[in-house]
Write an enzyme that holds these catalytic residues in place. Structure first.
Site, PDB file in Angstrom:
ATOM      1  N   ASP A  15       0.863  -1.193   0.000  1.00 17.00           N
ATOM      2  CA  ASP A  15       0.000   0.000   0.000  1.00 17.00           C
ATOM      3  C   ASP A  15       0.895   1.237   0.000  1.00 17.00           C
ATOM      4  OD1 ASP A  15      -2.444   1.520   0.192  1.00 17.00           O
ATOM      5  OD2 ASP A  15      -1.933   1.916   2.274  1.00 17.00           O
ATOM      6  N   SER A  16       0.305   2.371  -0.353  1.00 18.76           N
ATOM      7  CA  SER A  16       1.055   3.620  -0.308  1.00 18.76           C
ATOM      8  C   SER A  16       1.481   3.957   1.125  1.00 18.76           C
ATOM      9  CB  SER A  16       0.197   4.756  -0.861  1.00 18.76           C
ATOM     10  OG  SER A  16      -0.971   4.878  -0.078  1.00 18.76           O
ATOM     11  N   TYR A  47      -0.895   8.596  -2.547  1.00 18.12           N
ATOM     12  CA  TYR A  47      -0.841   8.416  -3.995  1.00 18.12           C
ATOM     13  C   TYR A  47      -2.057   9.060  -4.680  1.00 18.12           C
ATOM     14  CZ  TYR A  47       2.810   4.708  -4.009  1.00 18.12           C
ATOM     15  OH  TYR A  47       3.974   3.986  -3.916  1.00 18.12           O
ATOM     16  N   GLY A  48      -3.162   9.131  -3.932  1.00 16.00           N
ATOM     17  CA  GLY A  48      -4.463   9.512  -4.507  1.00 16.00           C
ATOM     18  C   GLY A  48      -4.462  10.693  -5.469  1.00 16.00           C
ATOM     19  N   CYS A  78      -4.349  -1.495  -2.115  1.00 12.88           N
ATOM     20  CA  CYS A  78      -4.510  -0.064  -2.331  1.00 12.88           C
ATOM     21  C   CYS A  78      -5.388   0.111  -3.569  1.00 12.88           C
ATOM     22  CB  CYS A  78      -3.129   0.554  -2.562  1.00 12.88           C
ATOM     23  SG  CYS A  78      -3.162   2.288  -3.032  1.00 12.88           S
ATOM     24  N   GLU A 163      -2.718   9.178   7.510  1.00 14.15           N
ATOM     25  CA  GLU A 163      -1.245   9.161   7.451  1.00 14.15           C
ATOM     26  C   GLU A 163      -0.630  10.094   8.500  1.00 14.15           C
ATOM     27  OE1 GLU A 163       1.085   7.326   5.460  1.00 14.15           O
ATOM     28  OE2 GLU A 163      -0.703   6.121   5.148  1.00 14.15           O
ATOM     29  N   CYS A 197     -11.144   2.790  -0.328  1.00 11.30           N
ATOM     30  CA  CYS A 197      -9.747   3.133  -0.051  1.00 11.30           C
ATOM     31  C   CYS A 197      -9.386   2.386   1.219  1.00 11.30           C
ATOM     32  CB  CYS A 197      -9.594   4.641   0.159  1.00 11.30           C
ATOM     33  SG  CYS A 197      -7.961   5.096   0.762  1.00 11.30           S
ATOM     34  N   THR A 198      -8.265   1.700   1.190  1.00 13.77           N
ATOM     35  CA  THR A 198      -7.940   0.836   2.328  1.00 13.77           C
ATOM     36  C   THR A 198      -7.563   1.617   3.580  1.00 13.77           C
ATOM     37  OG1 THR A 198      -5.677   0.591   1.487  1.00 13.77           O
ATOM     38  CG2 THR A 198      -7.278  -1.092   0.848  1.00 13.77           C
ATOM     39  N   HIS A 199      -7.348   2.918   3.439  1.00 12.35           N
ATOM     40  CA  HIS A 199      -7.124   3.751   4.628  1.00 12.35           C
ATOM     41  C   HIS A 199      -8.425   4.015   5.399  1.00 12.35           C
ATOM     42  CE1 HIS A 199      -3.214   4.649   2.886  1.00 12.35           C
ATOM     43  NE2 HIS A 199      -2.899   5.413   3.909  1.00 12.35           N
TER      44      HIS A 199
HETATM   45  N1  DGL Z   1      -4.899   3.026   0.654  1.00 10.10           N
HETATM   46  C1  DGL Z   1      -4.891   3.703  -0.624  1.00 10.10           C
HETATM   47  C2  DGL Z   1      -6.149   3.326  -1.413  1.00 10.10           C
HETATM   48  O1  DGL Z   1      -6.750   2.301  -1.118  1.00 10.10           O
HETATM   49  C3  DGL Z   1      -4.659   5.156  -0.388  1.00 10.10           C
HETATM   50  C4  DGL Z   1      -4.135   5.828  -1.540  1.00 10.10           C
HETATM   51  C5  DGL Z   1      -3.356   7.081  -1.279  1.00 10.10           C
HETATM   52  O2  DGL Z   1      -2.220   6.964  -0.871  1.00 10.10           O
HETATM   53  O3  DGL Z   1      -3.897   8.138  -1.555  1.00 10.10           O
HETATM   54  O4  DGL Z   1      -6.549   4.006  -2.328  1.00 10.10           O
END
Ligand code: DGL
Length: 279
Positions: A15-16, A47-48, A78, A163, A197-199
């Protein structure tokens, strides 16, 4: 073709940043016997908001780093990387490696699950700008359930809240309430909200607070984990290529101590050994 002696290794989870830990946790509940390597590109998260090209390049570097450490199978935990990089990596880059290497994403298993979850056939998607702009959820839905109408809303601040450790702060309420209200205003018939989004599961307490009763929240970990179980059942060669020591190693591109501290909060258990790597 890049040839490697090792034909067996851990399952890589990428993941990012910290978000993929929500997927890793569920995968390890379903498949505790395997070895895992988690890689968070915390130094370059989020990354978004980044372009296709940048997300693709970063993701490819991460996948190759995991392959070089022996992983035969990498899960892009991600959505942004799954939306923007997965297909190109599968179609173009995997050829460089021996036949055994595979990369899987999180969008397909989530969409597969939606068919039996929504009753109104009106679904809302909360995700990063990158995932929303890619239209990957719409494309998968068209293939599987073209009677489901999707309303997507980008939540550019949410990953940063996680984050930067602001997931619990009063300021987070403003951003979370605003996006949930937006999606429900755009389509009041929505009965299912996908946390794409996994966050976002890390913001679950506040997301639940602002989601009306009767609207179901879908977070991805369980569906991704179940899909991986099914994948490994179907693919014997991959099953035997994944080693079974029950271990988990953590890699980050940022400070190892910070990662260990934050990951401990998210995983509800302490992480001792974290290695900082360069991509
Ligand atoms: N966990 C990432 C996702 O599922 C987050 C992406 C990011 O870093 O913006 O999209």
């Amino acid at each position: 073709m890049i040839s490697h002696d090792k034909q067996t290794g851990s399952i890589g989870v990428f993941d990012s940043g910290y978000g993929g830990l929500t997927i890793l946790r569920q995968i390890r509940q379903y498949l505790p016997q395997y070895d895992y390597i988690y890689l968070g590109d915390n130094a370059r998260a989020p990354y978004g908001p980044r372009s296709f090209e940048v997300i693709y390049n970063y993701t490819l570097q991460a996948v190759e780093a995991l392959f070089e450490r022996g992983c035969q199978l990498v899960i892009l935990a991600c959505n942004t990387a799954s939306a923007k990089a997965l297909r190109t990596i599968q179609e173009r880059d995997l050829q460089k490696w021996n036949d055994g290497h595979r990369v899987l994403g999180v969008i397909r298993p989530t969409v597969e699950a939606l068919g039996s979850i929504t009753r109104s056939r009106h679904v809302g998607l909360l995700a990063t700008p990158g995932t929303v702009d890619s239209h990957s959820y719409e494309l998968e839905l068209q293939k599987l359930y073209n009677d489901i109408r999707l309303t997507s809303v980008a939540c550019p601040m949410w990953v940063a809240l996680v984050e930067y450790g602001e997931f619990d702060s009063p300021g987070a309420d403003y951003f979370i309430k605003k996006r949930i209200e937006t999606v429900l205003r755009k389509d009041p018939a929505v009965d299912t909200l996908v946390l794409g989004c996994t966050h976002f599961p890390l913001l679950m307490e506040k997301i639940t607070k602002y989601t009306p009763a009767g609207v179901r929240l879908v977070s991805q970990g369980e569906y991704v984990a179940r899909s991986l179980v099914a994948y490994l059942e179907r693919h014997e060669a991959m099953r035997t290529a994944c080693t079974t020591g029950g271990t988990c190693q953590y890699l980050t591109t940022e400070n190892a101590d910070t990662f260990a501290r934050t990951a401990t909060i998210f995983l509800h258990k302490s992480i001792r050994k974290v290695e900082k790597i360069e991509l």
